[in-house]
Design a protein around this motif. Structure first.
Motif, short mmCIF file in Angstrom:
data_model
loop_
_atom_site.label_atom_id
_atom_site.label_comp_id
_atom_site.label_asym_id
_atom_site.label_seq_id
_atom_site.Cartn_x
_atom_site.Cartn_y
_atom_site.Cartn_z
N GLY A 255 -7.16 -0.71 -8.98
CA GLY A 255 -8.26 -1.63 -8.70
C GLY A 255 -8.55 -1.86 -7.23
N ARG A 256 -7.76 -1.22 -6.36
CA ARG A 256 -7.95 -1.40 -4.92
C ARG A 256 -7.46 -0.16 -4.18
NH1 ARG A 256 -8.87 -6.23 -2.16
NH2 ARG A 256 -8.66 -6.08 0.11
N VAL A 257 -8.21 0.27 -3.17
CA VAL A 257 -7.80 1.42 -2.36
C VAL A 257 -7.88 1.05 -0.88
CG1 VAL A 257 -8.65 3.09 -4.06
CG2 VAL A 257 -10.12 2.40 -2.15
N LEU A 258 -7.15 1.82 -0.08
CA LEU A 258 -7.27 1.75 1.37
C LEU A 258 -7.61 3.15 1.86
CD1 LEU A 258 -5.27 -0.01 4.08
CD2 LEU A 258 -5.42 2.47 4.18
N ILE B 89 -12.27 -2.03 -1.76
CA ILE B 89 -12.03 -1.01 -0.74
C ILE B 89 -11.64 -1.66 0.58
CG2 ILE B 89 -13.01 0.88 0.61
CD1 ILE B 89 -14.90 1.45 -1.70
N GLU B 90 -10.50 -1.24 1.11
CA GLU B 90 -10.11 -1.56 2.48
C GLU B 90 -10.32 -0.31 3.33
OE1 GLU B 90 -6.24 -3.26 3.24
OE2 GLU B 90 -6.13 -4.14 1.24
N GLY C 153 -3.33 4.14 -0.95
CA GLY C 153 -3.81 4.56 0.35
C GLY C 153 -4.21 6.03 0.35
N PHE C 154 -5.20 6.36 1.18
CA PHE C 154 -5.68 7.74 1.27
C PHE C 154 -5.85 8.14 2.72
CE2 PHE C 154 -6.91 6.49 -2.96
CZ PHE C 154 -6.78 7.65 -3.72
N ASN C 155 -5.25 9.25 3.11
CA ASN C 155 -5.51 9.82 4.42
C ASN C 155 -6.96 10.29 4.52
OD1 ASN C 155 -2.95 9.42 5.47
ND2 ASN C 155 -2.22 11.46 4.92
N MET C 156 -7.42 10.50 5.73
CA MET C 156 -8.82 10.89 5.94
C MET C 156 -9.20 12.14 5.15
SD MET C 156 -10.09 10.34 9.82
CE MET C 156 -8.89 11.51 10.48
N ILE D 104 0.85 -1.19 0.00
CA ILE D 104 0.00 0.00 0.00
C ILE D 104 0.88 1.23 0.00
CG2 ILE D 104 -1.78 1.29 1.26
CD1 ILE D 104 -2.34 -1.58 2.62
N VAL D 105 0.72 2.08 -1.00
CA VAL D 105 1.45 3.34 -1.07
C VAL D 105 0.43 4.47 -1.10
CG1 VAL D 105 3.48 2.40 -2.21
CG2 VAL D 105 1.59 3.20 -3.60
#
Length: 205
Positions: free
Chosen positions: A125-128, A161-162, A107-110, A84-85
């Motif tokens: 295709g996938r995010v956190l 989505i994570e 990855g995404f901060n709030m 995850i980057v």
């Protein structure tokens, strides 16, 4: 919805202890890496410790670091299946990152909206989505993440989505109802009296 135990520690010995507690109980385990710059806290960050590691679960590493491109190659070790980057740190090098041989998750901060990174999300295709401030465990779940999940699901229903941070027995249903694919959980698992039982309960909610 998958449950992914999250391990955030400063010393490898503590990580090993937690790995032994949860290995094989879930498909995935997450190791958190913080550089003390992108986040206020500095954690364990030595990929060579993972060489020769033999786990039943798959590993994903969450790089909460300012310059992920500079260290990415070092983390492409055999025992890691997913990295995850943070999108905030990628700027114009997304093509290089997303075409690595390992699966790359954004990855995404709030406070970071996902819309400006729509093309990158489609490619990955996938995010956190973090639902707490990066770098600490034991924080309270921030419900602002729920709207991000809803809007991304509407626009890109096939993106996985994570959600990571502050997830507990009390709020996990809110994520499941929105179709979240994986809940990343640290404190609620490792601070419980019986991590194995807690994982089983969370998995069957």
């Amino acid at each position: 919805m998958q449950i992914i135990p999250a391990i955030l520690e400063k010393e490898w010995l503590e990580i090993e202890k937690k790995l032994k507690l949860v290995d094989g109980l879930t498909e995935w385990i997450q190791l958190d890496v913080s550089d003390g710059i992108f986040t206020p806290v500095k954690t364990w960050a030595n990929p060579s410790d993972l060489l020769g590691l033999n786990l039943k679960s798959k590993l994903e590493v969450h790089l909460m670091v300012k310059n992920p491109i500079e260290i990415l190659e070092a983390w492409l070790v055999g025992s890691i299946d997913r990295i995850i980057v943070h999108a905030e740190c990628l700027r114009n090098v997304q093509h290089e990152v997303l075409n690595k041989e390992k699966e790359i998750v954004l990855g995404f901060n709030m406070e970071t909206p996902w819309a400006p990174y729509a093309d990158m999300i489609q490619s990955a295709g996938r995010v956190l989505f973090l639902s707490v401030n990066a770098g600490y465990q034991g924080q309270e779940f921030n419900e602002s993440v729920l709207e991000k999940i809803k809007t991304l699901k509407q626009v890109m229903p096939n993106v996985n989505i994570e959600v990571d941070g502050g997830i507990s027995l009390e709020n996990i249903n809110k994520l499941k109802e929105l179709g979240v694919d994986a809940a990343v959980i640290g404190s609620a698992i490792f601070e419980s009296a019986d991590p194995k039982q807690t994982i089983a309960y969370l998995t069957n909610i």
